[in-house]
Structures are given as structure tokens and as C-alpha cells.
Design an enzyme around this catalytic site. Structure first.
Site, PDB file in Angstrom:
ATOM      1  N   PRO A 132      26.029  56.856  59.940  1.00  0.00           N
ATOM      2  CG  PRO A 132      24.691  57.611  61.696  1.00  0.00           C
ATOM      3  CD  PRO A 132      25.939  57.938  60.939  1.00  0.00           C
ATOM      4  N   GLY A 135      28.085  54.009  54.764  1.00  0.00           N
ATOM      5  CA  GLY A 135      29.010  52.948  55.146  1.00  0.00           C
ATOM      6  C   GLY A 135      29.871  52.608  53.944  1.00  0.00           C
ATOM      7  CB  ILE A 163      34.651  55.616  65.227  1.00  0.00           C
ATOM      8  CG1 ILE A 163      33.725  56.328  64.230  1.00  0.00           C
ATOM      9  CG2 ILE A 163      36.105  56.062  65.081  1.00  0.00           C
ATOM     10  CD1 ILE A 163      33.922  55.958  62.773  1.00  0.00           C
ATOM     11  CD  GLN A 299      40.995   9.887  52.138  1.00  0.00           C
ATOM     12  OE1 GLN A 299      40.056  10.286  51.452  1.00  0.00           O
ATOM     13  NE2 GLN A 299      41.940   9.098  51.654  1.00  0.00           N
ATOM     14  CB  ILE A 358      38.093  19.970  63.463  1.00  0.00           C
ATOM     15  CG1 ILE A 358      38.179  19.876  61.933  1.00  0.00           C
ATOM     16  CG2 ILE A 358      39.167  19.103  64.120  1.00  0.00           C
ATOM     17  CD1 ILE A 358      39.433  20.466  61.323  1.00  0.00           C
ATOM     18  N   GLY A 360      33.885  19.669  67.156  1.00  0.00           N
ATOM     19  CA  GLY A 360      32.543  19.192  67.512  1.00  0.00           C
ATOM     20  C   GLY A 360      31.928  20.068  68.587  1.00  0.00           C
ATOM     21  CD  GLU A 384      40.698  49.090  57.238  1.00  0.00           C
ATOM     22  OE1 GLU A 384      41.244  49.144  56.131  1.00  0.00           O
ATOM     23  OE2 GLU A 384      41.106  49.698  58.226  1.00  0.00           O
ATOM     24  CB  THR A 386      31.347  44.679  52.626  1.00  0.00           C
ATOM     25  OG1 THR A 386      31.045  45.204  51.323  1.00  0.00           O
ATOM     26  CG2 THR A 386      30.692  45.550  53.694  1.00  0.00           C
ATOM     27  CD  GLU A 388      28.959  41.502  50.069  1.00  0.00           C
ATOM     28  OE1 GLU A 388      29.511  42.239  50.906  1.00  0.00           O
ATOM     29  OE2 GLU A 388      28.537  40.367  50.347  1.00  0.00           O
TER      30      GLU A 388
HETATM   31  C1  LIG Z   1      33.581  46.560  64.681  1.00  0.00           C
HETATM   32  C2  LIG Z   1      33.594  47.611  63.638  1.00  0.00           C
HETATM   33  C3  LIG Z   1      34.647  48.518  63.618  1.00  0.00           C
HETATM   34  C4  LIG Z   1      34.666  49.516  62.645  1.00  0.00           C
HETATM   35  N1  LIG Z   1      35.670  50.460  62.683  1.00  0.00           N
HETATM   36  C5  LIG Z   1      35.589  51.536  61.845  1.00  0.00           C
HETATM   37  C6  LIG Z   1      36.520  52.610  61.971  1.00  0.00           C
HETATM   38  O1  LIG Z   1      37.420  52.606  62.815  1.00  0.00           O
HETATM   39  N2  LIG Z   1      36.384  53.679  61.148  1.00  0.00           N
HETATM   40  C7  LIG Z   1      35.393  53.746  60.214  1.00  0.00           C
HETATM   41  O2  LIG Z   1      35.318  54.736  59.496  1.00  0.00           O
HETATM   42  N3  LIG Z   1      34.492  52.731  60.067  1.00  0.00           N
HETATM   43  C8  LIG Z   1      34.564  51.640  60.862  1.00  0.00           C
HETATM   44  N4  LIG Z   1      33.641  50.611  60.746  1.00  0.00           N
HETATM   45  C9  LIG Z   1      32.583  50.716  59.735  1.00  0.00           C
HETATM   46  C10 LIG Z   1      32.732  49.729  58.573  1.00  0.00           C
HETATM   47  O3  LIG Z   1      33.794  50.114  57.758  1.00  0.00           O
HETATM   48  C11 LIG Z   1      31.382  49.668  57.842  1.00  0.00           C
HETATM   49  O4  LIG Z   1      30.503  48.948  58.655  1.00  0.00           O
HETATM   50  C12 LIG Z   1      31.497  49.007  56.483  1.00  0.00           C
HETATM   51  O5  LIG Z   1      32.195  49.840  55.602  1.00  0.00           O
HETATM   52  C13 LIG Z   1      30.145  48.668  55.859  1.00  0.00           C
HETATM   53  O6  LIG Z   1      29.259  49.754  55.908  1.00  0.00           O
HETATM   54  P1  LIG Z   1      27.758  49.540  56.442  1.00  0.00           P
HETATM   55  O7  LIG Z   1      27.891  48.824  57.729  1.00  0.00           O
HETATM   56  O8  LIG Z   1      27.064  50.837  56.423  1.00  0.00           O
HETATM   57  O9  LIG Z   1      27.076  48.566  55.420  1.00  0.00           O
HETATM   58  P2  LIG Z   1      26.310  48.972  54.078  1.00  0.00           P
HETATM   59  O10 LIG Z   1      27.190  49.831  53.245  1.00  0.00           O
HETATM   60  O11 LIG Z   1      24.964  49.460  54.394  1.00  0.00           O
HETATM   61  O12 LIG Z   1      26.207  47.555  53.369  1.00  0.00           O
HETATM   62  C14 LIG Z   1      25.215  46.591  53.699  1.00  0.00           C
HETATM   63  C15 LIG Z   1      25.363  45.415  52.736  1.00  0.00           C
HETATM   64  O13 LIG Z   1      25.128  45.864  51.389  1.00  0.00           O
HETATM   65  C16 LIG Z   1      26.232  45.545  50.581  1.00  0.00           C
HETATM   66  N5  LIG Z   1      26.448  46.596  49.579  1.00  0.00           N
HETATM   67  C17 LIG Z   1      26.431  47.942  49.769  1.00  0.00           C
HETATM   68  N6  LIG Z   1      26.668  48.589  48.599  1.00  0.00           N
HETATM   69  C18 LIG Z   1      26.879  47.615  47.673  1.00  0.00           C
HETATM   70  C19 LIG Z   1      27.192  47.626  46.290  1.00  0.00           C
HETATM   71  N7  LIG Z   1      27.360  48.767  45.604  1.00  0.00           N
HETATM   72  N8  LIG Z   1      27.314  46.438  45.635  1.00  0.00           N
HETATM   73  C20 LIG Z   1      27.155  45.274  46.309  1.00  0.00           C
HETATM   74  N9  LIG Z   1      26.863  45.204  47.624  1.00  0.00           N
HETATM   75  C21 LIG Z   1      26.734  46.355  48.294  1.00  0.00           C
HETATM   76  C22 LIG Z   1      27.416  45.464  51.547  1.00  0.00           C
HETATM   77  O14 LIG Z   1      28.487  44.725  51.001  1.00  0.00           O
HETATM   78  C23 LIG Z   1      26.767  44.818  52.745  1.00  0.00           C
HETATM   79  O15 LIG Z   1      26.701  43.430  52.556  1.00  0.00           O
HETATM   80  C24 LIG Z   1      33.630  49.589  61.672  1.00  0.00           C
HETATM   81  C25 LIG Z   1      32.585  48.664  61.702  1.00  0.00           C
HETATM   82  C26 LIG Z   1      32.553  47.701  62.668  1.00  0.00           C
HETATM   83  C27 LIG Z   1      31.385  46.765  62.699  1.00  0.00           C
END
Ligand SMILES: Cc1cc2nc3c(=O)[nH]c(=O)nc-3n(C[C@H](O)[C@H](O)[C@H](O)COP(=O)(O)OP(=O)(O)OC[C@H]3O[C@@H](n4cnc5c(N)ncnc54)[C@H](O)[C@@H]3O)c2cc1C
Length: 404
Positions: A132, A135, A163, A299, A358, A360, A384, A386, A388
Site C-alpha cells: 500500500p 508502489g 498482486i 485522409q 474510428i 464512432g 511493472e 509506470t 514515469e
Molecule cells: C491490475 C494490476 C496488477 C498488478 N500486478 C502486480 C503484481 O502482480 N505484483 C506486484 O508486485 N505489483 C503489481 N501491481 C502493482 C503495480 O506495479 C503498481 O501499481 C505500480 O508499480 C505503481 O505503483 P503505485 O500504484 O503505488 O503508484 P505510485 O508509486 O504511488 O505512483 C503514483 C503516480 O506518481 C508517479 N510517480 C511516483 N514516483 C515518481 C517519481 N519518482 N517520478 C515521477 N513520477 C513518479 C507515478 O508514475 C504515478 O503516476 C499491479 C497493479 C495493478 C493495477
């Protein structure tokens, strides 16, 4: 001198066709139903196991392909069929990659068969890092692994979130902190085998897309695993942490090693979704008539399709380059693995949105698959790492600077 070629081998073409046939005849027809049900599509996983597609043998064959391309080729075809069902079937491979990247030969031999089971007794695996409060910043994991010397067991506590296959998997590979003061270098991967007390599923999440794939919290409460479940072994971990304490460099840490290896395959899934949306909207644009001519003869529509196709092919080339580099041991000096996932993920989001445009109004309703592809595509800019975070990795790699 070796000739340069982008041609696939006969074997690769045959396997690609075999998987495409499965995606076309079994996966795609089931996609709408399982998206609506938001449940793990067990009958489809069973079908995949029955024909040997969901099996240790097949996944090993893909991992061991000397060109590295087989895994992304399969991932593209399967996600072309349906990204959610693909993840329900192949989410296990993330745990497999975690075991391959960090485990000893003995651990690979013991745990990999447990990830798949047999067609009569199918098993799933999950790989969990995210928490939580951790991430993108995987260095700040709160879940803890404590060694109990008296019993040679590790005691695991904490909450993992989002997960894939979390809680329904038979085997979990989880990254936990052994020494939080060392950040990412104080973390290690643990296998929690089937039937271990102290591990359970928490909340199951309802999602925007890839809804056939199960996503949930995993809760660890004094979960005890034998010493041999620490991937890589205690001696290697102790050495690594000692090096970290002395401020010396160590090789990449547990979670990152897994993600680096899997990024091109994740990118390939995004390419598969984008290709599905492109093909569908190309056909539609040739059929749909407005102002007494097919809409493709404008086009404004035809150029969209030209851009869609160009970006998809560019994304695939980046994916194949990264997969090949990873397999032949070329270092990602410029963040090539991240480039492939970044570009493919953003391409899938963009292409699927163009496809809706495309079609609509037909693109916006659930009777047509295009809106689902757009919902599915969005996860590829989030999980895997984001977009960013991928840009952070690439910009650090190309500049040598610690970009914030
Ligand atoms: C459907 C789903 C399946 C998943 N499966 C797995 C899994 O099997 N195993 C697992 O371990 N995880 C899993 N995840 C977790 C996923 O990898 C995380 O959600 C992801 O890494 C982003 O973490 P967060 O959601 O806490 O976002 P945050 O880290 O809180 O980020 C929020 C925003 O802030 C931006 N941000 C954060 N830090 C920075 C920075 N330093 N510079 C610029 N921007 C930043 C991020 O890019 C994002 O836009 C899953 C998530 C989902 C939704």
C-alpha cells in the site's frame, strides 16, 4: 560474417501460428464473457494446460529460445486474443521469472514445477512486491522477513497489494525487507509454497480493465517458511547485505532483476492489444460508409490508421530488440528494456483510443470489443513500473545523472 535478418525461424513461426490459433478460437471468443464476470477464467486455463500451452515445458522452451523472441511473440498473440485472459494464464510467469532471476539451480528445480502443476491438477503462481505504501518506490517496503535461527525458518509479516493471482495462487514469490535500513539492498525474495499457514488473500479489487485477471491483496501473518525458501540462499544474502553496509556496490536487487527480465514481454502484450484494435478498426473503416463512401477514403481516417500501424511496428521492434538483448546478455546501457515497455504501453493506449474514434458511437459501446481494448491497454502505463518510472530509468541511464 553473420547476416543481419529480422526474419523469424521456422520453429518460431510455427509456434506463433499455434498460439495465434488458440488465441483466435478459444481466447477471443471468451473475452467479453470473462471481462463481464470479472473472474479467473478457469475453463480457458484448463484448455491451455490441456494443449501444453500452460506448462513448465512450454514456458521453459520460450525462456530458453536463443534469440529471446519466443516469449514476446507468444505474449503478443495471446494479448491479441485477450489481455486479461492472457494474464490469467501467464501471470504465473512473473513468479517463474523471479525464481529464475534469484534462485539457485536446486530452487529452480524444486519450485518451478509447483508453479504449473499438471493439466489434471493446475497450479498458479504469483509474484508480489507492491505494498500500500510502496508502489513505484520499491525500496521502502514495510513487510518484514525475520530469520528464526532455532528452527531455520523465515517468519514473514506484512501486506502486499495489487498482486496478480494474489491469494488464489498455489505458490507465491514475495519480496520482503530483511534489513529496512539498507533499502532495496536489504530485500530478498521468498517462496511461499502451497499449504503454508499464515498467508491469505485480502481484498479482491474490481478493475477498469484486464478484468479476467485476478488482482488482490496478500496478507502475511507470522507466515513461516523453511530456510530453503529464501531465493539465492542465506549465505548470498548475508554477503550482499555486508557489502551494502560497507557501502560497496552489489549486483541488482531482487525485485529489479525480475522486472528487467519481464519488461519486453509486458511490452509485447501491449503490442498485441494495439494490433487487435488496429486490425479491427482498419476492417471497420473499409466497411463503414458515410457520405456515400467508405470512411477510410477520408485522409483523416486513413492517416490515423497509417500512424497506428507505424507506431505498432516501432513498438514491436523495440520489444524484440530488448528481448534479444536480455537473452544474449547485452546490458541495457540506455534503458532499452524500459524503452520497450514505455513505448509499447503508451502506443497501446493511443492506438486503442484512435480505434474508438474510428468506430464512432460503436466504439463506445460494450457490444464491440474496442472499448474493452482501451480499458485493457491503460494498465500497461501503470504496472511493472509506470511510464514515469520508465522515463526515470532511461534518463538516468543516458545521462549518468541521478534524475529525480
Ligand atoms: C491490475 C494490476 C496488477 C498488478 N500486478 C502486480 C503484481 O502482480 N505484483 C506486484 O508486485 N505489483 C503489481 N501491481 C502493482 C503495480 O506495479 C503498481 O501499481 C505500480 O508499480 C505503481 O505503483 P503505485 O500504484 O503505488 O503508484 P505510485 O508509486 O504511488 O505512483 C503514483 C503516480 O506518481 C508517479 N510517480 C511516483 N514516483 C515518481 C517519481 N519518482 N517520478 C515521477 N513520477 C513518479 C507515478 O508514475 C504515478 O503516476 C499491479 C497493479 C495493478 C493495477
Amino acid at each position: 560474417m553473420t547476416e543481419f535478418s529480422l526474419e523469424l525461424t521456422e520453429d518460431q513461426l510455427q509456434i506463433q501460428k499455434w498460439v495465434h490459433d488458440f488465441a483466435e478460437t478459444v481466447v477471443r471468443p471468451a473475452a467479453h464473457e470473462w471481462d463481464e464476470r470479472e473472474e479467473t477464467p478457469w475453463p480457458i486455463i484448463e484448455e491451455a494446460a490441456k494443449i501444453g500451452l500452460y506448462s513448465l515445458d512450454f514456458v521453459s522452451q520460450c525462456f530458453l529460445d536463443p534469440t529471446g523472441l519466443l516469449m514476446p511473440l507468444i505474449a503478443e498473440e495471446m494479448a491479441w486474443g485477450d489481455a486479461g485472459i492472457n494474464l490469467a494464464i501467464f501471470g504465473t510467469t512473473l513468479a517463474v521469472a523471479g525464481i529464475f532471476a534469484n534462485g539457485t539451480e536446486e530452487q529452480i528445480g524444486e519450485f518451478l514445477p509447483q508453479c504449473f502443476g499438471t493439466p489434471d491438477d493446475i497450479k498458479l503462481a504469483a509474484f508480489g512486491v507492491s505494498e500500500p505504501d510502496a508502489g513505484s518506490d520499491v525500496s521502502s517496503l514495510r513487510s518484514r522477513a525475520r530469520y528464526d535461527e532455532a528452527t531455520d525458518e523465515w517468519v514473514l509479516n506484512g501486506t502486499k497489494t495489487w498482486i496478480t493471482n494474489g491469494g488464489i495462487a498455489n505458490l507465491h514469490v514475495l519480496v520482503l525487507s530483511v534489513d529496512p535500513e539498507l533499502g532495496a539492498r536489504g530485500q530478498a525474495s521468498f517462496v511461499v509454497p502451497e499449504g503454508t499457514p499464515g498467508i491469505r488473500q485480502g481484498q479482491k479489487f474490481k478493475k477498469m480493465g484486464i478484468r479476467a485477471s485476478h488482482t488482490a491483496e496478500v496478507i502475511l501473518e507470522d507466515c513461516r517458511v523453511p530456510g530453503r525458501c529464501l531465493l539465492g540462499g542465506k549465505e548470498r544474502l548475508d554477503e550482499r547485505m555486508a557489502r551494502a553496509k560497507e557501502g560497496r556496490r552489489s549486483s541488482s536487487q531482487a525485485a529489479m532483476a525480475t522486472f528487467e527480465a519481464s519488461r519486453p514481454t509486458v511490452g509485447a502484450q501491449a503490442v498485441g492489444i494495439a494490433r487487435a484494435a488496429y486490425e479491427y478498426s482498419l476492417d471497420y473503416a473499409k466497411e463503414r460508409t458515410q457520405f456515400k463512401r467508405p470512411i477510410i477514403e477520408n485522409q483523416a481516417v486513413a492517416f490515423k490508421l497509417a500512424d497506428m500501424k507505424t507506431r505498432i511496428d516501432a513498438a514491436r521492434l523495440l520489444v524484440h530488440r530488448a528481448a534479444w538483448m536480455g537473452r544474449v546478455g547485452k546490458h541495457f546501457d540506455n534503458g532499452e528494456g524500459s524503452m520497450s515497455k514505455l513505448f509499447a504501453g503508451e502506443t497501446a493506449v493511443w492506438v486503442t483510443e484512435q480505434a474508438i474514434q474510428i468506430l464512432g458511437g460503436y466504439g463506445y459501446i460494450r457490444d464491440y470489443p474496442v472499448e474493452r481494448w482501451h480499458r485493457d491497454a491503460k494498465i500497461y502505463t501503470i504496472f511493472e513500473g509506470t511510464s514515469e518510472i520508465q522515463r526515470l530509468i532511461i534518463s538516468r541511464a543516458i545521462s549518468g545523472r541521478h534524475i529525480q
